[in-house]
Design a protein around this motif. Sequence first.
Motif, PDB file in Angstrom:
ATOM      1  N   ILE A 212       0.804  -1.298  -0.177  1.00  0.00           N
ATOM      2  CA  ILE A 212      -0.110  -0.214   0.107  1.00  0.00           C
ATOM      3  C   ILE A 212       0.882   1.255   0.012  1.00  0.00           C
ATOM      4  O   ILE A 212       1.528   1.418   1.026  1.00  0.00           O
ATOM      5  N   SER A 216      -1.543   6.838   0.663  1.00  0.00           N
ATOM      6  CA  SER A 216      -2.800   6.693   0.150  1.00  0.00           C
ATOM      7  C   SER A 216      -3.807   6.792   1.097  1.00  0.00           C
ATOM      8  O   SER A 216      -3.910   6.572   2.493  1.00  0.00           O
ATOM      9  N   VAL A 218      -7.213   4.961   2.678  1.00  0.00           N
ATOM     10  CA  VAL A 218      -7.613   3.485   2.846  1.00  0.00           C
ATOM     11  C   VAL A 218      -8.991   3.513   3.654  1.00  0.00           C
ATOM     12  O   VAL A 218      -8.865   4.011   4.906  1.00  0.00           O
ATOM     13  N   GLU A 225     -12.122   5.367   7.343  1.00  0.00           N
ATOM     14  CA  GLU A 225     -11.087   5.900   6.538  1.00  0.00           C
ATOM     15  C   GLU A 225      -9.936   6.576   7.071  1.00  0.00           C
ATOM     16  O   GLU A 225      -9.939   7.405   7.877  1.00  0.00           O
ATOM     17  N   ILE A 260      -9.872  -4.366   3.862  1.00  0.00           N
ATOM     18  CA  ILE A 260      -9.413  -2.740   3.547  1.00  0.00           C
ATOM     19  C   ILE A 260      -9.806  -2.523   2.005  1.00  0.00           C
ATOM     20  O   ILE A 260      -9.489  -3.490   1.361  1.00  0.00           O
ATOM     21  N   LYS A 261      -9.937  -1.390   1.959  1.00  0.00           N
ATOM     22  CA  LYS A 261      -9.953  -0.959   0.227  1.00  0.00           C
ATOM     23  C   LYS A 261      -9.284   0.070   0.064  1.00  0.00           C
ATOM     24  O   LYS A 261      -9.371   1.454   0.781  1.00  0.00           O
ATOM     25  N   VAL A 262      -8.136   0.391  -0.823  1.00  0.00           N
ATOM     26  CA  VAL A 262      -7.323   1.517  -1.270  1.00  0.00           C
ATOM     27  C   VAL A 262      -8.159   2.544  -2.070  1.00  0.00           C
ATOM     28  O   VAL A 262      -8.719   2.102  -3.089  1.00  0.00           O
TER      29      VAL A 262
END
Length: 264
Positions: A212, A216, A218, A225, A260-262
Amino acid sequence: MKKQIVTLTAIAALSVGAATSASASSYTVQSGDTLWGISQDKNVSIESLKGWNNLSSDLILPSQELKVDGQATSEKKADSSTYTVKSGDTLAEIASAHGIPLDSLMSWNGISGYMIYPGETLTVKGGTAAAEKAPAKTAAAPAKEKAPAPKTASAPAQKAPAAASAQSGKTMTVSATAYTAYCAGCSGTTATGIDLRSNPNQKVIAVDPSVIPLGSKVWVEGYGEAIAGDTGGAIKGNKIDVFIPTQGAALEFGRKNVTIKVLN
């Protein structure tokens, strides 16, 4: 004769006053002292003490002479409008040492992320942030023609979004633990220069930059967030460390698998 005695007494009193004033700007470290204790006693921040004394860590030694008043330091730096980044510097430390807000330092130099490199020249003195943005971009233009782009102030800001965009939208499952800004040996400042002790509500995670990219945004399941703004020796591969302000809450978090999501 009596007038002479009064004059000598007055001179002695002035000398004592001058000595007291001079000593008020410095402090000799005693056995058992800590930067935190000195900062509380002198009513200054730890980051200010580190900036005034060019300290890269919280380590201090008995008999070490520390500046505890930034007035003299500020006066010396007043005639210098630029600063050359040294190895180990962070944006937060540079801003604190020059008595300017972190967001102003970033704005004056056209920096949108937290990455800086040794050898960069940063503007540390100027008017309003808006007035200083144009010179910062103008200074970066010749550097693009020269090839050594990583040495310019604008290069890190351009590289970080590019790296982050490659991972944008990626979803994965990671092993998550928690940490605080007050652990043994911790400075409270992240690898990207975020002062967690001054910003305890900031949501930050430590990541492996090869997985990651630093900088960023995330989304973390159960946390929200956050900014990928820190690293750690044990954070390798699909692992993250989430920042939690209190030690008790960090211990309760334990270790768990989360999604998780970038975001960018």
